[in-house]
Design a protein around this motif. Structure first.
Motif, PDB file in Angstrom:
ATOM      1  N   TYR A  35      44.516 -11.019  15.330  1.00 24.40           N
ATOM      2  CA  TYR A  35      44.579 -11.073  16.783  1.00 24.40           C
ATOM      3  C   TYR A  35      45.752 -11.955  17.212  1.00 24.40           C
ATOM      4  CZ  TYR A  35      39.730  -9.340  16.768  1.00 24.40           C
ATOM      5  OH  TYR A  35      38.592  -8.599  16.582  1.00 24.40           O
ATOM      6  N   MET A  36      46.372 -11.606  18.332  1.00 24.91           N
ATOM      7  CA  MET A  36      47.399 -12.450  18.905  1.00 24.91           C
ATOM      8  C   MET A  36      46.759 -13.746  19.401  1.00 24.91           C
ATOM      9  SD  MET A  36      49.640  -9.561  20.933  1.00 24.91           S
ATOM     10  CE  MET A  36      51.133 -10.560  21.057  1.00 24.91           C
ATOM     11  N   PRO A  37      47.509 -14.864  19.424  1.00 22.17           N
ATOM     12  CA  PRO A  37      46.921 -16.161  19.773  1.00 22.17           C
ATOM     13  C   PRO A  37      46.171 -16.174  21.102  1.00 22.17           C
ATOM     14  CG  PRO A  37      49.089 -16.487  18.830  1.00 22.17           C
ATOM     15  CD  PRO A  37      48.906 -15.005  18.962  1.00 22.17           C
ATOM     16  N   ALA A  38      46.715 -15.538  22.126  1.00 20.40           N
ATOM     17  CA  ALA A  38      46.039 -15.538  23.423  1.00 20.40           C
ATOM     18  C   ALA A  38      44.724 -14.766  23.357  1.00 20.40           C
ATOM     19  CB  ALA A  38      46.941 -14.945  24.500  1.00 20.40           C
ATOM     20  N   VAL A  39      44.683 -13.690  22.568  1.00 18.89           N
ATOM     21  CA  VAL A  39      43.441 -12.930  22.396  1.00 18.89           C
ATOM     22  C   VAL A  39      42.438 -13.751  21.582  1.00 18.89           C
ATOM     23  CG1 VAL A  39      42.431 -10.797  21.501  1.00 18.89           C
ATOM     24  CG2 VAL A  39      44.703 -10.754  22.555  1.00 18.89           C
ATOM     25  N   GLN A  40      42.921 -14.480  20.585  1.00 17.97           N
ATOM     26  CA  GLN A  40      42.052 -15.387  19.836  1.00 17.97           C
ATOM     27  C   GLN A  40      41.379 -16.383  20.777  1.00 17.97           C
ATOM     28  OE1 GLN A  40      43.857 -17.358  16.489  1.00 17.97           O
ATOM     29  NE2 GLN A  40      44.804 -15.502  15.711  1.00 17.97           N
ATOM     30  N   SER A  41      42.168 -16.916  21.709  1.00 18.94           N
ATOM     31  CA  SER A  41      41.631 -17.881  22.663  1.00 18.94           C
ATOM     32  C   SER A  41      40.547 -17.257  23.530  1.00 18.94           C
ATOM     33  CB  SER A  41      42.768 -18.414  23.537  1.00 18.94           C
ATOM     34  OG  SER A  41      42.279 -19.302  24.520  1.00 18.94           O
ATOM     35  N   LEU A  42      40.784 -16.032  23.996  1.00 18.97           N
ATOM     36  CA  LEU A  42      39.782 -15.353  24.823  1.00 18.97           C
ATOM     37  C   LEU A  42      38.511 -15.085  24.025  1.00 18.97           C
ATOM     38  CD1 LEU A  42      38.931 -13.955  27.435  1.00 18.97           C
ATOM     39  CD2 LEU A  42      40.037 -11.863  26.594  1.00 18.97           C
ATOM     40  N   LEU A  43      38.646 -14.598  22.788  1.00 14.69           N
ATOM     41  CA  LEU A  43      37.466 -14.344  21.966  1.00 14.69           C
ATOM     42  C   LEU A  43      36.690 -15.627  21.700  1.00 14.69           C
ATOM     43  CD1 LEU A  43      38.453 -11.719  19.230  1.00 14.69           C
ATOM     44  CD2 LEU A  43      36.831 -11.451  21.102  1.00 14.69           C
ATOM     45  N   GLY A  44      37.414 -16.725  21.439  1.00 11.37           N
ATOM     46  CA  GLY A  44      36.750 -17.997  21.203  1.00 11.37           C
ATOM     47  C   GLY A  44      35.946 -18.441  22.412  1.00 11.37           C
ATOM     48  N   GLU A  45      36.526 -18.311  23.600  1.00 13.64           N
ATOM     49  CA  GLU A  45      35.812 -18.698  24.811  1.00 13.64           C
ATOM     50  C   GLU A  45      34.598 -17.806  25.049  1.00 13.64           C
ATOM     51  OE1 GLU A  45      38.314 -19.059  28.200  1.00 13.64           O
ATOM     52  OE2 GLU A  45      39.595 -20.588  27.288  1.00 13.64           O
ATOM     53  N   MET A  46      34.753 -16.515  24.808  1.00 18.53           N
ATOM     54  CA  MET A  46      33.621 -15.607  24.971  1.00 18.53           C
ATOM     55  C   MET A  46      32.506 -15.949  23.993  1.00 18.53           C
ATOM     56  SD  MET A  46      35.584 -11.951  25.582  1.00 18.53           S
ATOM     57  CE  MET A  46      34.040 -11.019  25.798  1.00 18.53           C
ATOM     58  N   LEU A  47      32.889 -16.345  22.786  1.00 14.17           N
ATOM     59  CA  LEU A  47      31.910 -16.701  21.757  1.00 14.17           C
ATOM     60  C   LEU A  47      31.120 -17.935  22.183  1.00 14.17           C
ATOM     61  CD1 LEU A  47      31.372 -15.374  18.954  1.00 14.17           C
ATOM     62  CD2 LEU A  47      32.706 -17.240  17.965  1.00 14.17           C
ATOM     63  N   SER A  48      31.830 -18.980  22.642  1.00 16.69           N
ATOM     64  CA  SER A  48      31.145 -20.188  23.116  1.00 16.69           C
ATOM     65  C   SER A  48      30.259 -19.872  24.313  1.00 16.69           C
ATOM     66  CB  SER A  48      32.163 -21.262  23.496  1.00 16.69           C
ATOM     67  OG  SER A  48      32.718 -21.864  22.361  1.00 16.69           O
ATOM     68  N   ALA A  49      30.765 -19.037  25.215  1.00 18.70           N
ATOM     69  CA  ALA A  49      30.011 -18.708  26.422  1.00 18.70           C
ATOM     70  C   ALA A  49      28.705 -17.998  26.091  1.00 18.70           C
ATOM     71  CB  ALA A  49      30.857 -17.849  27.354  1.00 18.70           C
ATOM     72  N   THR A  50      28.734 -17.052  25.155  1.00 17.50           N
ATOM     73  CA  THR A  50      27.495 -16.342  24.811  1.00 17.50           C
ATOM     74  C   THR A  50      26.485 -17.284  24.160  1.00 17.50           C
ATOM     75  OG1 THR A  50      28.496 -15.601  22.731  1.00 17.50           O
ATOM     76  CG2 THR A  50      28.521 -14.064  24.546  1.00 17.50           C
ATOM     77  N   ALA A  51      26.977 -18.207  23.336  1.00 14.40           N
ATOM     78  CA  ALA A  51      26.066 -19.176  22.704  1.00 14.40           C
ATOM     79  C   ALA A  51      25.440 -20.085  23.757  1.00 14.40           C
ATOM     80  CB  ALA A  51      26.814 -19.996  21.664  1.00 14.40           C
ATOM     81  N   LEU A  52      26.210 -20.451  24.782  1.00 14.92           N
ATOM     82  CA  LEU A  52      25.672 -21.263  25.873  1.00 14.92           C
ATOM     83  C   LEU A  52      24.647 -20.477  26.686  1.00 14.92           C
ATOM     84  CD1 LEU A  52      28.936 -22.966  27.191  1.00 14.92           C
ATOM     85  CD2 LEU A  52      27.073 -24.095  25.985  1.00 14.92           C
ATOM     86  N   LEU A  53      25.006 -19.242  27.067  1.00 12.23           N
ATOM     87  CA  LEU A  53      24.113 -18.449  27.904  1.00 12.23           C
ATOM     88  C   LEU A  53      22.829 -18.080  27.169  1.00 12.23           C
ATOM     89  CD1 LEU A  53      26.574 -16.055  29.790  1.00 12.23           C
ATOM     90  CD2 LEU A  53      25.875 -18.379  30.346  1.00 12.23           C
ATOM     91  N   ALA A  76      36.719  -6.305  24.899  1.00 10.40           N
ATOM     92  CA  ALA A  76      36.379  -7.430  24.027  1.00 10.40           C
ATOM     93  C   ALA A  76      34.901  -7.716  24.203  1.00 10.40           C
ATOM     94  CB  ALA A  76      37.211  -8.664  24.363  1.00 10.40           C
ATOM     95  N   MET A  77      34.245  -8.135  23.142  1.00  9.36           N
ATOM     96  CA  MET A  77      32.826  -8.451  23.237  1.00  9.36           C
ATOM     97  C   MET A  77      32.497  -9.667  22.383  1.00  9.36           C
ATOM     98  SD  MET A  77      31.172  -7.848  20.130  1.00  9.36           S
ATOM     99  CE  MET A  77      29.483  -7.526  20.611  1.00  9.36           C
ATOM    100  N   ALA A  78      31.471 -10.380  22.802  1.00 11.37           N
ATOM    101  CA  ALA A  78      30.914 -11.476  22.012  1.00 11.37           C
ATOM    102  C   ALA A  78      29.411 -11.461  22.209  1.00 11.37           C
ATOM    103  CB  ALA A  78      31.500 -12.816  22.428  1.00 11.37           C
ATOM    104  N   GLU A  79      28.691 -11.876  21.185  1.00 15.33           N
ATOM    105  CA  GLU A  79      27.234 -11.718  21.202  1.00 15.33           C
ATOM    106  C   GLU A  79      26.579 -12.890  20.488  1.00 15.33           C
ATOM    107  OE1 GLU A  79      25.312  -7.706  20.340  1.00 15.33           O
ATOM    108  OE2 GLU A  79      24.917  -8.798  18.470  1.00 15.33           O
ATOM    109  N   CYS A  80      25.408 -13.285  20.984  1.00 15.43           N
ATOM    110  CA  CYS A  80      24.595 -14.315  20.323  1.00 15.43           C
ATOM    111  C   CYS A  80      23.137 -13.910  20.437  1.00 15.43           C
ATOM    112  CB  CYS A  80      24.826 -15.682  20.969  1.00 15.43           C
ATOM    113  SG  CYS A  80      23.873 -17.030  20.207  1.00 15.43           S
ATOM    114  N   ASN A  81      22.373 -14.065  19.364  1.00 17.12           N
ATOM    115  CA  ASN A  81      20.948 -13.747  19.423  1.00 17.12           C
ATOM    116  C   ASN A  81      20.114 -15.026  19.354  1.00 17.12           C
ATOM    117  OD1 ASN A  81      20.823 -14.531  16.708  1.00 17.12           O
ATOM    118  ND2 ASN A  81      20.767 -12.437  15.928  1.00 17.12           N
ATOM    119  N   HIS A  82      18.782 -14.860  19.408  1.00 20.39           N
ATOM    120  CA  HIS A  82      17.896 -16.027  19.468  1.00 20.39           C
ATOM    121  C   HIS A  82      17.868 -16.806  18.159  1.00 20.39           C
ATOM    122  CE1 HIS A  82      15.327 -12.918  17.666  1.00 20.39           C
ATOM    123  NE2 HIS A  82      14.624 -13.900  17.149  1.00 20.39           N
ATOM    124  N   LEU A  83      18.436 -16.233  17.095  1.00 21.56           N
ATOM    125  CA  LEU A  83      18.520 -16.937  15.810  1.00 21.56           C
ATOM    126  C   LEU A  83      19.799 -17.765  15.702  1.00 21.56           C
ATOM    127  CD1 LEU A  83      17.340 -14.019  13.474  1.00 21.56           C
ATOM    128  CD2 LEU A  83      15.970 -15.944  14.336  1.00 21.56           C
TER     129      LEU A  83
END
Length: 290
Positions: A35-53, A76-83
């Motif tokens: 991934y390009m650096p800016a896309v990496q940054s977006l994916l990282g933020e989405m990942l943290s956001a899903t874990a928070l939500l 782009a997608m990011a996902e977190c489950n109850h585990l």
């Protein structure tokens, strides 16, 4: 500090919060595809956001964020489950605008007709999908607006990502009944949100949860339950692939076997490959080779 979610409470107040740090999971995801650096940054933020939500939900299931757009950036997608299992993925074409910086804002500003979906999928019960306009310069700003307008729960979120790790912080003002309202410090929420805004990106990614909470809220009495572990986890399985074959139908499976035998199905998230021989694929429909 790697891959943890720390809940916290401000004593004698209706304010709760979460801090997320992800390093190993993020590096696992970024190693799967380039991934390009800016896309990496977006994916990282989405990942943290899903874990928070996900921490705000009291269900067994999963929550995902999905950005869809037209033009060179597809989704782009990011996902977190109850585990506490997280995953993320993006699909886009090369675009010089994405190379103009390393910040997620570079990507968000370049999107055409973007929409952010919040998907909540309980293991038992009805699914929910919220639609969020991507009309703020940051992902955190869009999510704050969603909570203010749709969920109507005062929420403040900060997100940050560097090349090694991603982090996020969420605080919420929970509903109170009339009796509780009498004892609430009305200045507490504005004060805490203002303090939260002083958190620098490098502090959010590099400091431990205890250090962050002390720097921000050292004048408050903060209670910390035990931290939860987060980790990379993919929802793919042979059973899911089999169900996908059943869904496309026996005629389509026959056509696929003429092109490729055995049928190969690759998971984009974890790169696992599942193979189905002609006997296995047709056996899903009760057909047997003579």
């Amino acid at each position: 500090m790697s891959d943890l979610r720390q809940r916290f409470f401000i004593e004698d107040s209706p304010i709760r919060g979460e801090i997320v740090h992800l390093e190993e999971a993020l590096q696992t995801i970024l190693a799967k595809r380039e991934y390009m650096p800016a896309v990496q940054s977006l994916l990282g933020e989405m990942l943290s956001a899903t874990a928070l939500l996900a921490s705000t939900l009291k269900i067994q299931g999963r929550i995902s964020l999905q950005i869809q757009a037209t033009g060179t950036f597809k989704w782009a997608m990011a996902e977190c489950n109850h585990l506490g299992e997280v995953r993320a993925l993006a699909d886009y074409e090369e675009d010089p605008r994405f190379a103009e910086g390393t910040d997620s804002r570079t990507v968000l500003a370049a999107l055409t007709n973007p929409v952010l979906f919040i998907n909540i999928e309980p293991e038992h019960g009805e699914r929910y999908q919220g639609i969020v306009p991507l009309d703020q310069p940051t992902l955190a700003g869009c999510l704050i607006q969603y909570y203010d307008l749709s969920a109507q729960i005062p929420t403040h979120i900060v997100l940050a990502t560097n090349s090694q790790r991603t982090g996020g912080l969420l605080i919420q003002l929970l509903p109170r009944n009339e009796e509780e309202q009498e004892f609430v410090d009305e200045d507490l929420w504005p004060r805490l949100t203002m303090l939260t805004e002083t958190l620098k990106p490098e502090e959010l990614t590099d400091l431990s949860a205890n250090e962050i909470l002390y720097r921000l809220y050292n004048e408050e009495e903060v209670r910390l339950p035990e931290a939860e572990e987060l980790k990379f986890g993919c929802t793919c399985s042979r059973e899911r692939c089999a169900n996908a074959l059943i869904q496309i139908g026996v005629e389509a499976v026959h056509e696929s076997l003429e092109i490729q035998n055995p049928i190969q199905m690759d998971c984009q998230c974890c790169n696992t490959r599942y193979e189905f021989t002609a006997e296995e694929a047709l056996g899903l429909f009760g057909e047997h080779l003579s």
